[in-house]
Design a protein around this motif. Structure first.
Motif, PDB file in Angstrom:
ATOM      1  N   GLU A 130       0.651  -1.056   0.226  1.00 25.40           N
ATOM      2  CA  GLU A 130       0.120   0.119   0.002  1.00 25.40           C
ATOM      3  C   GLU A 130       0.916   1.178  -0.049  1.00 25.40           C
ATOM      4  O   GLU A 130       1.909   1.355   0.854  1.00 25.40           O
ATOM      5  CB  GLU A 130      -0.955  -0.027   1.358  1.00 25.40           C
ATOM      6  N   GLN A 153       3.656   9.136  -0.456  1.00 25.20           N
ATOM      7  CA  GLN A 153       3.870   8.773  -1.807  1.00 25.20           C
ATOM      8  C   GLN A 153       2.627   9.154  -2.902  1.00 25.20           C
ATOM      9  O   GLN A 153       3.048   9.515  -4.032  1.00 25.20           O
ATOM     10  CB  GLN A 153       4.047   7.101  -2.022  1.00 25.20           C
ATOM     11  N   GLY A 190      15.331   5.437   2.245  1.00 20.93           N
ATOM     12  CA  GLY A 190      14.338   4.450   2.423  1.00 20.93           C
ATOM     13  C   GLY A 190      12.889   4.854   2.447  1.00 20.93           C
ATOM     14  O   GLY A 190      12.086   4.166   2.796  1.00 20.93           O
ATOM     15  N   GLY A 197      11.084   5.320  -0.044  1.00 20.71           N
ATOM     16  CA  GLY A 197      10.505   4.795  -1.037  1.00 20.71           C
ATOM     17  C   GLY A 197      10.040   5.638  -2.233  1.00 20.71           C
ATOM     18  O   GLY A 197       8.932   5.927  -2.755  1.00 20.71           O
ATOM     19  N   LYS A 198      11.292   6.184  -2.836  1.00 25.16           N
ATOM     20  CA  LYS A 198      11.296   7.058  -4.012  1.00 25.16           C
ATOM     21  C   LYS A 198      11.230   6.066  -5.584  1.00 25.16           C
ATOM     22  O   LYS A 198      10.483   6.535  -6.264  1.00 25.16           O
ATOM     23  CB  LYS A 198      12.450   7.987  -4.040  1.00 25.16           C
ATOM     24  N   THR A 199      11.728   5.071  -5.247  1.00 22.17           N
ATOM     25  CA  THR A 199      11.726   4.170  -6.541  1.00 22.17           C
ATOM     26  C   THR A 199      10.357   4.020  -6.908  1.00 22.17           C
ATOM     27  O   THR A 199      10.197   3.898  -8.298  1.00 22.17           O
ATOM     28  CB  THR A 199      12.199   2.829  -6.100  1.00 22.17           C
ATOM     29  N   ARG A 219       8.360   0.668   9.827  1.00 23.84           N
ATOM     30  CA  ARG A 219       9.788   0.674   9.976  1.00 23.84           C
ATOM     31  C   ARG A 219      10.043   0.950  11.549  1.00 23.84           C
ATOM     32  O   ARG A 219       9.307   1.767  12.086  1.00 23.84           O
ATOM     33  CB  ARG A 219      10.415   1.875   9.032  1.00 23.84           C
ATOM     34  N   ARG A 259      21.324   2.793   5.046  1.00 22.64           N
ATOM     35  CA  ARG A 259      21.606   1.403   4.331  1.00 22.64           C
ATOM     36  C   ARG A 259      20.858   0.421   5.330  1.00 22.64           C
ATOM     37  O   ARG A 259      20.692  -0.696   4.976  1.00 22.64           O
ATOM     38  CB  ARG A 259      23.030   1.131   4.205  1.00 22.64           C
ATOM     39  N   ARG A 312      15.929  -1.079   6.637  1.00 21.44           N
ATOM     40  CA  ARG A 312      15.229  -1.176   5.691  1.00 21.44           C
ATOM     41  C   ARG A 312      14.189  -2.144   5.578  1.00 21.44           C
ATOM     42  O   ARG A 312      13.307  -2.426   4.627  1.00 21.44           O
ATOM     43  CB  ARG A 312      15.813  -1.069   4.219  1.00 21.44           C
TER      44      ARG A 312
HETATM   45  N1  LIG Z   1       4.517   2.293   1.071  1.00 19.08           N
HETATM   46  C1  LIG Z   1       5.549   1.292   1.306  1.00 19.08           C
HETATM   47  N2  LIG Z   1       5.227   0.300   1.987  1.00 19.08           N
HETATM   48  C2  LIG Z   1       6.152  -0.618   2.339  1.00 19.08           C
HETATM   49  N3  LIG Z   1       7.212  -0.707   1.951  1.00 19.08           N
HETATM   50  C3  LIG Z   1       7.741   0.199   0.934  1.00 19.08           C
HETATM   51  C4  LIG Z   1       6.743   1.384   0.588  1.00 19.08           C
HETATM   52  N4  LIG Z   1       7.583   2.143  -0.093  1.00 19.08           N
HETATM   53  C5  LIG Z   1       8.733   1.386  -0.476  1.00 19.08           C
HETATM   54  N5  LIG Z   1       8.849   0.700   0.536  1.00 19.08           N
HETATM   55  C6  LIG Z   1      10.271  -0.326   0.405  1.00 19.08           C
HETATM   56  O1  LIG Z   1      11.120   0.393   1.119  1.00 19.08           O
HETATM   57  C7  LIG Z   1      12.238   0.042   0.644  1.00 19.08           C
HETATM   58  C8  LIG Z   1      12.995   1.351   0.340  1.00 19.08           C
HETATM   59  O2  LIG Z   1      12.512   1.882  -0.724  1.00 19.08           O
HETATM   60  P1  LIG Z   1      13.461   2.509  -1.959  1.00 19.08           P
HETATM   61  O3  LIG Z   1      14.376   2.024  -2.355  1.00 19.08           O
HETATM   62  O4  LIG Z   1      12.323   3.060  -2.884  1.00 19.08           O
HETATM   63  O5  LIG Z   1      13.601   3.926  -0.948  1.00 19.08           O
HETATM   64  P2  LIG Z   1      14.372   5.229  -1.556  1.00 19.08           P
HETATM   65  O6  LIG Z   1      13.588   6.328  -1.202  1.00 19.08           O
HETATM   66  O7  LIG Z   1      14.975   4.845  -2.854  1.00 19.08           O
HETATM   67  O8  LIG Z   1      15.580   5.157  -0.745  1.00 19.08           O
HETATM   68  P3  LIG Z   1      17.140   5.447  -0.877  1.00 19.08           P
HETATM   69  O9  LIG Z   1      17.435   6.930  -1.308  1.00 19.08           O
HETATM   70  O10 LIG Z   1      17.855   5.109   0.631  1.00 19.08           O
HETATM   71  O11 LIG Z   1      17.561   4.677  -1.905  1.00 19.08           O
HETATM   72  C9  LIG Z   1      12.423  -0.706  -0.455  1.00 19.08           C
HETATM   73  O12 LIG Z   1      12.372  -2.078   0.014  1.00 19.08           O
HETATM   74  C10 LIG Z   1      10.776  -0.824  -0.760  1.00 19.08           C
HETATM   75  O13 LIG Z   1      10.431  -1.737  -1.526  1.00 19.08           O
END
Ligand SMILES: Nc1ncnc2c1ncn2[C@@H]1O[C@H](COP(=O)(O)OP(=O)(O)OP(=O)(O)O)[C@@H](O)[C@H]1O
Length: 701
Positions: free
Chosen positions: A270, A275, A301, A303-305, A454, A584, A587
Motif C-alpha cells: 500500500e 507517496q 528508504g 520509497g522514491k523508487t 519501520r 543502508r 530497511r
Molecule cells: N509504501 C510502502 N510500504 C512498504 N514498503 C515500502 C513502501 N514504499 C517503499 N517500500 C520499500 O522500502 C524500501 C526502500 O524504498 P526505496 O528503495 O524506494 O527507497 P528510496 O527512497 O529510494 O531510498 P534510498 O534513497 O535510500 O535508496 C524498499 O525495500 C521498498 O520496497
C-alpha cells in the motif's frame, strides 16, 4: 545616483587610477561604482573600546589597548631575529613583536609615550604577545576617530601590498559618497518599505559603510539583507513562472493500461500518503502543457523508487520512452533489478547501459531505443553518449542530482524536439531554507513519511576501546540471521592511508570472525567494477554476513536483511554522509542499529555531529545542523549554483529575513505577474540580477 550611473566603471572614481582599478577588478571583482558600494564590511571594530591587559582572554579576537613601551630590544639570530617591545598599561604587560622592519621601527618607536595598539593576541604558556600590531600615538588616534564602529572589509595581504588597505577602501567609499550628494535611487517598492518600516536605500548604504550608531547599523544591515534576498526570490519565482509559460512539454494526457494495471494489480504494498501525494503532483505536472522540472526529495528508504516507476508508467501510457540515470554503476544495477522485478508481469522492456556494457549489448540497446521497442533505459552517465538516441524520450529521471553537472543534465534533453519532463530524485535532504534559495525555480515534492512498520534505527557512539563488546554484539546479530556493514572512511587526499586502515580492519575482522562460520565481503574503490559487483551480490544474496567497505556503498544500496551499520572513524565523516550510511540499514522489519566508532580525541564539531546522529533519525533536522556546522558552500552541489554568493545576507542566520523576503516576492508577483505596475528601478534591478545569475537559468534551459 540612479542605477545607470552606478554602472560607471570604477576607474572613473577620483583616487582610484588604472593600477588600483586593475587590482579591484582582479582581486575583489569590483568593476563599477555599484560593485564598490556592494562590498560590505565583514565586521566592525569598536574603536572607542580599550581593553586592559588583565582583561585579555584566551579566546580574545582582535583587541585594542592603550599603554606605553617601556623597553625595546632585538632578540634571536638570522631568520628568528625579531624586535620585541614591552608594552604596559596600569594593569600589566604584554610583548609586541615584529619579524620585519626592525631597524625602521626601532628608530621611530618612542619609549614612555602613550600609544594605542591594535591586533590579534597570541598566547604562549601564560604570557601574551601581539605580533605586528597597528600602532598609533594616543593623541593622533583620538583626533582621528570619526566613527565609533570602524568597518573592516574583506581584504587580503595581497591587497594591502598592492596599495589597497582597509583605510584606502574606506577613502574610496567616502569619495563615492561625496560624488553622490543626492543619495541613491530607491530600489525597493515603496509599499514594502512602508509595511516593513525599512530605512531608505541611501541611509542604509551610508550606514553600512559609515555607521552613525550601532542601532543605525542594525537597521541598515536588515534592509540590505532583505533587499538581497527579496531580489533573489523574485527572480527565482519569475523564472519559474516564465518557464511554465514558455517551455512546452509533451502533455501526458492519458492514464492508461500500464499505470492502471500496475496500480490495481501489481503494487507490492500500500502506498504511503506521502507517496500518493507526490505521485499526484507529478501526474498533474505531466498532464499539463509545460515541461515538468521537479525535485523529489525523500529521506533514505522513504520509497522514491516506486514513485519514479509510476511516472515511467505514465510516460509509457502516452507512448513515450523513459530513462533513469544514476551516479554509480552499483546504483544503476540496483535500479535496474528493482524496476525489472516490479514490472515483471507487465509487457515492458527495460535495459541497463553502463560503462561496462559489452559492445553487442550496446548495439542492441541503441537499435531498440531508436526503433522505440525499448521502453525504459537505466544507466550511468553512459546514457549521455552521443550514440544513445531515443525515438521519443518523454521523461528523464535523475537520481542524486548533485553528482551531475549542469552541462551533463542539459545534454539529456538536447536529444529531443521538446525537452522531456525531468524528475530529479535526491535522498540528501536539503534544508528548507537552502532548497528555497537554490531550487526556487524547480518545483519540489517531498516524501516526508516512511513506509509503515519501520522501526527507528538505534544509534550509539562507542569508543575504539570498546571494540570487543561491539564484536560480541555483532556475533549475536549474525546468530539471529542478520547482516552487518562495516564502513571505513575514504577521503581522497589520503587515499593510501585510508586504504591501509580498511585492509587492517578487514584483516582483524577476518581473524575475529573466522571462516567457515563467517563469510565476509569486501568492496572498495580500487577494485574492478566486476569484482565489486560480485562481492556486492554475495552480500545482497545473503551469502556473506559482513560487508567491509568504503563509502562506495553510501548511496542507494538496498539490503533489507542488513540490520547493523558500523561506521569506523565516524568523526571523519560529515553529518549528511553519516546519515546516508545509516540509511543502508533499517530497511527491513527488524530492529536496526548504527554504531559510530571513534577514538577519544574529538573536536567540538565532531562531538556535535555524533550527538546529533544519536539523538535523531530525521534527515531534515540533520541537514539543518549540517548546514549550521559547515555553511552552505560546503553542502554538496551548492557551490556551483552561484545563488549562494550572497553579499550581505547569511542563508543560515537570516532564515527569518529570507522567509519574509519570499513572502513579499510572491505577493508582488501574484498582484503583478509581469511587473507592469512596478517601479522602473525595481524592474531594472530584477532584470539586472536575472542576467547576473545566468548559471541558475542554465539549470533548466
Ligand atoms: N509504501 C510502502 N510500504 C512498504 N514498503 C515500502 C513502501 N514504499 C517503499 N517500500 C520499500 O522500502 C524500501 C526502500 O524504498 P526505496 O528503495 O524506494 O527507497 P528510496 O527512497 O529510494 O531510498 P534510498 O534513497 O535510500 O535508496 C524498499 O525495500 C521498498 O520496497
Amino acid at each position: 545616483m540612479n542605477t545607470s550611473s552606478l554602472q560607471t566603471p570604477i576607474d572613473y572614481l577620483k583616487g582610484v587610477g588604472p593600477s588600483r582599478a586593475e587590482v579591484l577588478r582582479k582581486e575583489l571583482g569590483i568593476h563599477t561604482y555599484q560593485d564598490l558600494l556592494n562590498l560590505f564590511p565583514n565586521r566592525y571594530i569598536d574603536k572607542t573600546k580599550y581593553y586592559k591587559v588583565t582583561e585579555i582572554e584566551r579566546n580574545s579576537a582582535e583587541i585594542q589597548l592603550v599603554g606605553k613601551i617601556t623597553h625595546l630590544k632585538t632578540v634571536g639570530e638570522k631568520r628568528g631575529k625579531r624586535l620585541v617591545a614591552d608594552f604596559v598599561d596600569e594593569t600589566g604587560k604584554i610583548e609586541l613583536v615584529w619579524f620585519r622592519g626592525h631597524k625602521w621601527l626601532k628608530d621611530s618607536l618612542k619609549i614612555n609615550v602613550s600609544y594605542v595598539v591594535f591586533g590579534k593576541v597570541n598566547w604562549f604558556n601564560n604570557s601574551v604577545s601581539m605580533p605586528h600590531p597597528d600602532m598609533e600615538l594616543l593623541q593622533e588616534h583620538e583626533a582621528s576617530i570619526k566613527m565609533a564602529m570602524q568597518p573592516i572589509y574583506p581584504s587580503t595581504e595581497m591587497l594591502s601590498k598592492r596599495g589597497i588597505s582597509n583605510k584606502v577602501l574606506s577613502k574610496m567609499l567616502q569619495q563615492l559618497f561625496s560624488e553622490s550628494k543626492q543619495g541613491f535611487t530607491e530600489t525597493l517598492p515603496q509599499s514594502i518599505l512602508q509595511e516593513l518600516k525599512l530605512i531608505s536605500k541611501s541611509e542604509a548604504i551610508l550606514n553600512v559603510h559609515f555607521p552613525q550608531s550601532p542601532n543605525k547599523l542594525a537597521l541598515a544591515q536588515y534592509r540590505l539583507k532583505f533587499e538581497e534576498l527579496f531580489y533573489i526570490q523574485l527572480q527565482l519565482l519569475l523564472k519559474n513562472m516564465l518557464h511554465k509559460q514558455k517551455i512546452k512539454g509533451f502533455p501526458f494526457t492519458e492514464v492508461g493500461s500500464y499505470f492502471n494495471e500496475f496500480y490495481q494489480n501489481h503494487l507490492p504494498f500500500e502506498l504511503t500518503n506521502a507517496q500518493k501525494r507526490v505521485i499526484k503532483e507529478i501526474r498533474s505536472d505531466l498532464g499539463s502543457n509545460a515541461q515538468m522540472n521537479r525535485l523529489l526529495q525523500g529521506d533514505v528508504g522513504s520509497g522514491k523508487t516506486i514513485v519514479a516507476l509510476m511516472a515511467c508508467l505514465l510516460a509509457l501510457d502516452n507512448r513515450f520512452q523513459t530513462c533513469l540515470m544514476a551516479p554509480t554503476e552499483i546504483l544503476a544495477i540496483q535500479h535496474y533489478q528493482g524496476l525489472s522485478e516490479l514490472c515483471e508481469k507487465l509487457p515492458i522492456k527495460i535495459a541497463l547501459l553502463t560503462g561496462s556494457s559489452k559492445t553487442k549489448q550496446r548495439r542492441e540497446i541503441h537499435e531498440s531505443l531508436e526503433d522505440g521497442s525499448l521502453h525504459i533505459l537505466i544507466g550511468t552517465h553512459a546514457l549521455l553518449e552521443d550514440k544513445v538516441k531515443f525515438k521519443n524520450l518523454g521523461l528523464a529521471i535523475i537520481d542524486e542530482q548533485h553528482r551531475f553537472g549542469v552541462a551533463q543534465r542539459s545534454k539529456l534533453w538536447h536529444k529531443n524536439t521538446l525537452p522531456p519532463h525531468v524528475l530529479v530524485m535526491t535522498a540528501t535532504p536539503i534544508p528548507r531554507t537552502l532548497a528555497m534559495s537554490l531550487y526556487g525555480d524547480l518545483d519540489i515534492s517531498v516524501i516526508d513519511e516512511l513506509p509503515p512498520g519501520r522501526k527507528a534505527i538505534r544509534t550509539v557512539h562507542r569508543f575504539d576501546s570498546n571494540r570487543l563488546k561491539v564484536f560480541r554484539f555483532m556475533r549475536d546479530e549474525i546468530e539471529k540471521g542478520r547482516q552487518i556493514y562495516i564502513v571505513y572512511p575514504l577521503i581522497q587526499e589520503s587515499e593510501t592511508m585510508d586504504y591501509k586502515d580498511l585492509m587492517d580492519g578487514y584483516e582483524s575482522i577476518v581473524r575475529d570472525f573466522p571462516t567457515p562460520k563467517y563469510q565476509i565481503s569486501i568492496v572498495h574503490g580500487q577494485m574492478k567494477p566486476a569484482d565489486k559487483e560480485f562481492e556486492m551480490n554475495r552480500f545482497v544474496k545473503g551469502e556473506t554476513q559482513i560487508m567491509v567497505a568504503t563509502t562506495v556503498i553510501e548511496v542507494g544500496v538496498n539490503v533489507p536483511n542488513a540490520s547493523v551499520m558500523i561506521i569506523e572513524s565516524a568523526e571523519r565523516f560529515g553529518l549528511s554522509q553519516l546519515h546516508q550510511l545509516r540509511g543502508r540499514v533499517g530497511r527491513g522489519a527488524e530492529q536496526s542499529y548504527c554504531i559510530l566508532m571513534t577514538g577519544h580525541k574529538l573536536s567540538k564539531d565532531s562531538k556535535t555531529r555524533l550527538e546529533t546522529m544519536t539523538r535523531t533519525n530525521d534527515g531534515f533536522e540533520i541537514a539543518e545542523v549540517d548546514l549550521k556546522l559547515r555553511g552552505p558552500g560546503d553542502i554538496m552541489g551548492t557551490q556551483q549554483s552561484g545563488v549562494l554568493n550572497l553579499r550581505i545576507a547569511d542563508i543560515v542566520l537570516d532564515n527569518d529575513i529570507l522567509k519574509t523576503a519570499r513572502y513579499y516576492a510572491k505577493k508582488m508577483l501574484n498582484e503583478d505577474p509581469k511587473l507592469e505596475q512596478a517601479d522602473h528601478e525595481v524592474v531594472k534591478e530584477t532584470y539586472r540580477l536575472m542576467g547576473k545569475h545566468k548559471n541558475i537559468w542554465n539549470y533548466i534551459s
